[in-house]
Each structure stands twice: as structure tokens, then as C-alpha cells.
Design a protein around this motif. Sequence first.
Motif, PDB file in Angstrom:
ATOM      1  N   VAL A   1      23.906  52.597  56.747  1.00 54.54           N
ATOM      2  CA  VAL A   1      22.623  52.728  56.057  1.00 54.54           C
ATOM      3  C   VAL A   1      22.684  53.974  55.197  1.00 54.54           C
ATOM      4  O   VAL A   1      23.181  55.015  55.626  1.00 54.54           O
ATOM      5  CB  VAL A   1      21.463  52.852  57.066  1.00 54.54           C
ATOM      6  CG1 VAL A   1      20.138  53.068  56.339  1.00 54.54           C
ATOM      7  CG2 VAL A   1      21.390  51.610  57.951  1.00 54.54           C
TER       8      VAL A   1
ATOM      9  N   GLU B   1      23.771  56.744  57.821  1.00 50.06           N
ATOM     10  CA  GLU B   1      24.068  56.315  59.190  1.00 50.06           C
ATOM     11  C   GLU B   1      25.330  55.465  59.128  1.00 50.06           C
ATOM     12  O   GLU B   1      25.390  54.503  58.361  1.00 50.06           O
ATOM     13  CB  GLU B   1      22.895  55.490  59.716  1.00 50.06           C
ATOM     14  CG  GLU B   1      22.934  55.189  61.188  1.00 50.06           C
ATOM     15  CD  GLU B   1      21.670  54.430  61.606  1.00 50.06           C
ATOM     16  OE1 GLU B   1      20.566  55.003  61.491  1.00 50.06           O
ATOM     17  OE2 GLU B   1      21.798  53.263  61.987  1.00 50.06           O
TER      18      GLU B   1
ATOM     19  N   ALA C   1      25.619  44.042  58.018  1.00 53.22           N
ATOM     20  CA  ALA C   1      25.129  45.390  57.716  1.00 53.22           C
ATOM     21  C   ALA C   1      25.929  46.385  58.557  1.00 53.22           C
ATOM     22  O   ALA C   1      25.955  46.283  59.780  1.00 53.22           O
ATOM     23  CB  ALA C   1      23.646  45.497  58.017  1.00 53.22           C
TER      24      ALA C   1
ATOM     25  N   ASP D   1      20.937  49.029  53.109  1.00 51.02           N
ATOM     26  CA  ASP D   1      22.084  48.709  53.953  1.00 51.02           C
ATOM     27  C   ASP D   1      23.364  48.748  53.133  1.00 51.02           C
ATOM     28  O   ASP D   1      23.371  48.406  51.953  1.00 51.02           O
ATOM     29  CB  ASP D   1      21.929  47.302  54.537  1.00 51.02           C
ATOM     30  CG  ASP D   1      20.869  47.247  55.638  1.00 51.02           C
ATOM     31  OD1 ASP D   1      20.776  48.226  56.408  1.00 51.02           O
ATOM     32  OD2 ASP D   1      20.151  46.249  55.704  1.00 51.02           O
TER      33      ASP D   1
ATOM     34  N   GLU E   1      20.089  56.320  52.840  1.00 47.60           N
ATOM     35  CA  GLU E   1      18.677  56.494  52.500  1.00 47.60           C
ATOM     36  C   GLU E   1      18.518  57.541  51.415  1.00 47.60           C
ATOM     37  O   GLU E   1      19.051  58.641  51.504  1.00 47.60           O
ATOM     38  CB  GLU E   1      17.886  56.945  53.744  1.00 47.60           C
ATOM     39  CG  GLU E   1      17.948  55.937  54.870  1.00 47.60           C
ATOM     40  CD  GLU E   1      16.649  55.836  55.653  1.00 47.60           C
ATOM     41  OE1 GLU E   1      15.586  56.111  55.081  1.00 47.60           O
ATOM     42  OE2 GLU E   1      16.733  55.470  56.839  1.00 47.60           O
TER      43      GLU E   1
ATOM     44  N   ASP F   1      10.385  52.783  66.024  1.00 50.47           N
ATOM     45  CA  ASP F   1      11.449  51.794  65.898  1.00 50.47           C
ATOM     46  C   ASP F   1      12.013  51.839  64.477  1.00 50.47           C
ATOM     47  O   ASP F   1      11.315  51.544  63.514  1.00 50.47           O
ATOM     48  CB  ASP F   1      10.908  50.393  66.199  1.00 50.47           C
ATOM     49  CG  ASP F   1      12.013  49.353  66.130  1.00 50.47           C
ATOM     50  OD1 ASP F   1      12.395  48.833  67.182  1.00 50.47           O
ATOM     51  OD2 ASP F   1      12.505  49.066  65.018  1.00 50.47           O
ATOM     52  N   VAL F   2      13.271  52.241  64.368  1.00 58.12           N
ATOM     53  CA  VAL F   2      13.955  52.261  63.078  1.00 58.12           C
ATOM     54  C   VAL F   2      15.226  51.438  63.220  1.00 58.12           C
ATOM     55  O   VAL F   2      16.128  51.807  63.980  1.00 58.12           O
ATOM     56  CB  VAL F   2      14.289  53.701  62.636  1.00 58.12           C
ATOM     57  CG1 VAL F   2      15.080  53.693  61.328  1.00 58.12           C
ATOM     58  CG2 VAL F   2      13.017  54.518  62.460  1.00 58.12           C
ATOM     59  N   ARG F   3      15.259  50.305  62.566  1.00 54.69           N
ATOM     60  CA  ARG F   3      16.414  49.397  62.632  1.00 54.69           C
ATOM     61  C   ARG F   3      16.834  49.107  64.075  1.00 54.69           C
ATOM     62  O   ARG F   3      18.010  49.099  64.410  1.00 54.69           O
ATOM     63  CB  ARG F   3      17.591  49.977  61.830  1.00 54.69           C
ATOM     64  CG  ARG F   3      17.287  50.122  60.340  1.00 54.69           C
ATOM     65  CD  ARG F   3      18.452  50.709  59.581  1.00 54.69           C
ATOM     66  NE  ARG F   3      18.657  52.122  59.816  1.00 54.69           N
ATOM     67  CZ  ARG F   3      18.070  53.095  59.116  1.00 54.69           C
ATOM     68  NH1 ARG F   3      17.255  52.795  58.126  1.00 54.69           N
ATOM     69  NH2 ARG F   3      18.303  54.357  59.384  1.00 54.69           N
ATOM     70  N   GLY F   4      15.814  48.893  64.927  1.00 53.43           N
ATOM     71  CA  GLY F   4      16.107  48.504  66.298  1.00 53.43           C
ATOM     72  C   GLY F   4      16.385  49.652  67.250  1.00 53.43           C
ATOM     73  O   GLY F   4      16.551  49.446  68.446  1.00 53.43           O
ATOM     74  N   GLN F   5      16.430  50.877  66.719  1.00 54.09           N
ATOM     75  CA  GLN F   5      16.612  52.039  67.603  1.00 54.09           C
ATOM     76  C   GLN F   5      15.279  52.757  67.787  1.00 54.09           C
ATOM     77  O   GLN F   5      14.475  52.809  66.863  1.00 54.09           O
ATOM     78  CB  GLN F   5      17.585  53.031  66.967  1.00 54.09           C
ATOM     79  CG  GLN F   5      19.026  52.562  66.912  1.00 54.09           C
ATOM     80  CD  GLN F   5      19.903  53.651  66.301  1.00 54.09           C
ATOM     81  OE1 GLN F   5      20.079  54.718  66.875  1.00 54.09           O
ATOM     82  NE2 GLN F   5      20.435  53.378  65.130  1.00 54.09           N
TER      83      GLN F   5
END
Lengths: 385, 121
Positions: free
Chosen positions: B54, B38, B51, B63, B56, A363-367
Motif C-alpha cells: 500500500v 506498507e 494486492a 494498492d 499512501e 479497521d484499516v485494510r482488515g487490521q
Amino acid sequence: MAEPAAAPSVSLKRTPLHALHVSLGGKMVPFAGYEMPVQYAPGVLKEHLHTRSAAGLFDVSHMGQVALVPKSGKVADAAAALERLVPQDIIGIPPGRQRYAQFTNPDGGILDDLMVANFGEHLVLVVNAACKDADIKLLQDALSDACEVQPLNDRALLALQGPKAAAVLAKFCAEAEGMRFMDAGPRTVDGLACYVSRSGYTGEDGFEISVPANQAEQLADALLSDDKDVLPIGLGARDSLRLEAGLCLYGHDIDTTTTPVEGALEWSVQKVRRNGGARAGGFPGADRILAQFDHGAARRRVGLRPEGRAPVREGATLFATADAAEPVGKVTSGGFGPTLNAPVAMGYVPMALAALDTKLFADVRGQRLPLRVAAMPFVPNTYKR
Amino acid sequence: MTTLYTSDHEWLSIDGDVATIGITDYAQAQLGDVVFVELPQVGRALKKAEAAAVVESVKAASDVYAPITGEVVEVNQAIVDEPALVNTDAGGKAWFFKLKIADKGELGGLMDEAAYKAHTA
């Protein structure tokens, strides 16, 4: 974009190389109670790749160095005493050699991981910074009948890592090139009374060099004087290097809730301490740990390769399927592997899901991002055995 | 074209009723090497402070917030394909997404370049 978290306002300790880090442009951050360089101007990515292709110099002086001096004068007595606290074969470490070990608790959990070297007349231990006070108390409480526990607070510790480390160190210590992986003992480096081991925590060939604190800067300057091959490297790249090497970070990949078997550290427990061995058991948590050797543990630390580009970081929950309601495990270290140019992670999963190539989801940010159980090390190590 | 800034280190370049949004050079320097980006879907309706993307680095995920309310009309695939662009050209080629501005009144709350410079000084 959110501001980076502010540094906590606690008084931080400094290593003997603090002024050098600042003069070299190190970005100083709080780490395990110390103010440490997380990176220098080139940044984590370049520092990581430089260590893999040439050599990197790391300040690891925040780690604890401790001598265990046998009261009897016989190193075997110090070794036998230390076996009360660790599941490793310490008596069997020959003079001039070093071995990886763990302090365990009565539940079989890991209190810290450490290096143990036999210097011929005494043992020298290297322990983690965050645990060192507790480790020293543990050693004093448990071993004072047999050993003097001597914290080596007046020594700094440098790590020189990478394919050019041996050639660079040989300029200052002719014996360096003849050492094998895990050889350890006193050596003269640049005229200084050092302890050198051919070891490290990056997966690369390299050395850890313990030097008197007031001479640490002289040694660091000497090793950095060949500025094409050796660059100073911060803790950021140290973390990404050890992650690619599949090495545990204490407090993350192993802790008081994980046993050496669950942590996939069986290789570090020699047969002589397991059931059927001449000195089986006799360390904290032996019942549980040895039962896991015989019957297996319910879960295991595994390597994980995310299929996409997104890093899967510490704390991400793992699922057996894309729509499973209940998690099966958790990521304990994860990030981007600069050598692989891809994300890598490790975490704990039930044994049934620990086989190589098992597909899981994080699970990464809800995905739910797909990843696969993968062999470690992610990047082959280059130790000189 | 006007460029405005948020206290969260996004920049907005305003061209008519479309705002192009990225992160500032200050922000990319704080992040370090960017390895993954993202972006929101085109067509997504974003509320101010939501948000939206993203970014990284080797070490951490951050965010990127929508500085204003609007609909995403375009995203920059180039930074998905080559995240390091964010480090080399944060204020230019490494824009993140374009928003159709819902309420120009929201722009009044943002900083100009001088105010942002003071904010990061």
C-alpha cells in the motif's frame, strides 16, 4: 497500482480565477460542482507547510455569498429573522463582527454550516458550495417576510492564510493589521471595493476577501506578487490544514444526521439561545438540541491520533478493543498531518469512549490499528483575538 | 537486466529468477507526496494481480499489485522509514519488494518501456 478515478463527465462551473489557476499550473479537479485546483507544482505537503510558515492564497469562490437585507431597514430585524433557522445568537453580533453558525433541520441535524457577518445595515452569509442552492431556497422560503435574500453571484472569494497574511494584506489595505479575529466588513483592498473578514479555515491567522468577480484576478495577482511569502494553495492542503485545526468539513464531519452537540460545536451556540436564555429555542430541531445541552448526547465527535504512521481515513470503522465484533463508531475525516508529521483523524464515538486518551482501534485494510482520543485542534491555532 | 511495466504502473526489473518491483515515476507523480508505505512480509506467496503493498499520499491510499506470481524474498525498509523516497527516486532506490518468480511465462504479458510510454502518453 490502480488508476486514479476518472473525472465524471458533468459540466463543471468555473470560478473567476480559473484561467489564473491554469496559468499557475494548478491541477484542476471536480469539487462541489466546480473545477478547482487541488494542488500546484509544489504539492500538498509543501503547500500545507508554506501556509503554516508564511502565507497561502486560496480560491474559495465556489462558496456561496449571500446578503440578507432587512425590509425594515433595521439589521436587527434581519438578525431576528435568521435566528429562526440557526441556534446562534445573531442579534448579538455587533456591527463589523462575524460569527460561525449552522442551519439546522427539524431533527436537530445540520443542513449546512456558515459564517454570518453584521455589515451594519445588512447581514452577509458565507455558505458551502455544495449546499448553497438549498441554503438560498431555505432563506427565501423562511425569511422573505422580513428580508431580501440576495445571492452575491458577482463576487469571488479569496482566503489569505498564514503568519505573514496580515503583513502582506497590509500592503494593499492599511486597516488589515488592526482587525481582530472575526472582524468583518467592507474594506478597500488594492483600490478595490472588497469585504474583508479576519477569519479562515486553516487554524492560521488570516483573512477572507470578497472581491467583485471581474476584479478577482487583479487582486490575486497583487497578493501573489510577493512570491516569496505568498504561494497559491490548492484544496488538498486546505483540507489537511482544516483537519489539523480540528475544523469540521460539512458532509463529512457534520451533516443532517449530526446535531451541533454531537458535533462538539456547543461553543458555537450562545447561552441566550439555550434553555434559560432570553431567546431560548425557536430554531429547527430546538427540542432535541436543547435536550442534548441539558442531558448530553449519546455520541460525540472527537479528535483521534493513530499510534502508528498509517493514515486512518474517512469511513474507517472504530472498535473499543482489538477483537470486538461490533464497531462503536466511524472516522469522518482522516489523513496525514504535515505539520505534525503524523496521521490525524476525527470521528464519532459513544460518550463513554469520548474521554481524552481513550484507546480505540480503527479497521484499516482488515487490521485493527490503535489510536487515542486526542484534544483538538491538533495544531494550536494562531488567531489574533 | 530487463525492465518491464504493468498497465497499473508497476515496474519490474528482472535479474535471473528474481524480480524487483516498484511503482513508476508516472505513478508517483499522480499520487503526489507519499507519506506512508506498507510492504508485504518476506516469505509471503503472492498471486499475480494480488494486492501486495500500500502506498499512501497525503490524500489517498493506493494498492500496489503483484505483477506476477511469486514469493517475497526481500522488502525495502528504506521507503518505510522515508516514504518521500518514492517521490524522489521511484525508478531506483524506492523499490518496494523482490519476488522469486514462479512462472517466467507470466512476464510475456507485460509491457516494455516503449509500450509503457505509449500507455501513459
